[in-house]
Design a protein around this motif. Sequence first.
Motif: not given
Length: 549
Positions: A231-245, A446-450
């Motif tokens: 991603l070339d960001t500081a996003d964590t898996p937890d952050a991506v998951l929370a945003a997607a849900e 969105t589900i793909n990211a989850i």
Amino acid sequence: MTQQGDAHFPGLAADVIDDYLAADPVAATSLGDHRHDHRLPEPGAAARAVEAAGWRARLAQLDALDVAELELGEQVDHAILRNRIAARLFSLDELTEYRWNPLVANPGTAIHLLLARDFAPLPERLRAVGGRLAAIPASLASARADAEDLPEVHVSTAVGQFTGTRTLLATELERALRRAEAVRSEVEPALEAATAALDEHIAWLTERQDDAVGDPRLGPELYARKLRLTLDTADTPDAVLAAAEAQLELVSEQIAEAASRIAGAPSHPGQVREVLDALAADAPDDDSIVALAEQTLTETTKFVAAHDLVTIHDDPVEIVVMPEIHRGVAVAYCDPPGPLETASLPTFYAISPTPADWSPDRVASFFREYNVHMVRNLTIHEAMPGHVLQLAHDRRQRTSTRVRSTFWSGVFVEGWAVYAEELMTRHGFGGDAVRMQQLKMQLRMTINAILDVRVHTRGMTREEAMHLMVERGHQEEGEAVGKWRRALLTSTQLSTYFVGYLAVRDTVGDLAAVRPGASIRELHDAVLAHGSPPPRHLRRLLGVASASR
């Protein structure tokens, strides 16, 4: 790798890119640099060690520069280049796919790239094919020697894709040789040896299918490191998951509202599926889907022009059937000429037909998923004003280095294409029928990211994934089965669509706030004027404050 680089950043960047192209000849061909068309990547532990040492030396050179003294565009290019080198070192030192992913050894793409486009006279391209064919036996022998814990899903997919490569040599390459018989004697010995090597390798893979016990899941730590680099960001898996849900809940409400409008009745449980099923009845088939894609490309192009959404560049596009060697992971893709290509070549919009061994029920399910309205939305994403148009703008960027041309950000490229779907339906393209498909695709993205996060870090089961896709995402079973396999076969790539969409959407909105007099076309042209950089760098180039994400 050369170890001497110009201390001036553009010169050093050029040297680093040359090293990258030499280390990955197949990527070089794809990018349109044809100096290494006759080669495959050097196999084996010794070659990997030499490459890794070279990249560490290049990192040291980049880190020795005074970045603050560079102009803004070069600062961005420096950051992109550094991240790419770090990603390659991560791949060599930690991810080590050569040990567990047999798909990476498939030489099919290396051959197909030389046959698919007329970037040079056919005899010249066939001689390059001969060079790559000659390297196949040693490359596959090394792949077998490197292999350790192979996951079953990777092995079974590899059997199909290597068989596709074998078919490519017997059909597409043979047809090309018939058109250039004068070079057959130069190519045929290597072709015979490569064919025998492929047969041996396919047999080796087939023998291991039943005993494949490797885990296709990366695990939390490895996945987190790969996600950050992808991603070339500081996003964590937890952050991506929370945003997607959170996004899943929002889009679920929006699609329920659209279904209620179409049905002309108050919302009730099951209504979304009822409306989607009714729309899915308008379905193409294997014989008509290419013509439908051509029709929808005309429709979307006229709509973009009529609504003045973004500047249209009239670069040539061809809609083609997806080569067999690329089937089994994605349904469609945009295949542009390489950004370093000097020949005038078309962009391919590739569509995958249903495999010959599918049952009639599964074929019907596929075309319910990819119905007429969904194909319109798919054409927006892959072509107009999605990938085809965005990459046409990319080709017109002017920078002091080739960094952004060589290293596209998948996050930006996919993010723009998903944003384009929303843009078109927001302006009324296709009415509520296409809006339903666009929202369904939003659910899927969105589900793909989850899936991506939960499969690789939280042990999500097939049953849990299928329930999420079919019940919450309203997907056909065949589509969900394919996506489950893709989630296992890939990692972090499925998250690029969702993270990229949020970033592009927010960037356009924030740019509008600081340029209140700009038209929508001017805003979009500005976003597309800097190539395909990671969104955080695009914001810097546009003078937009950093996003909260």
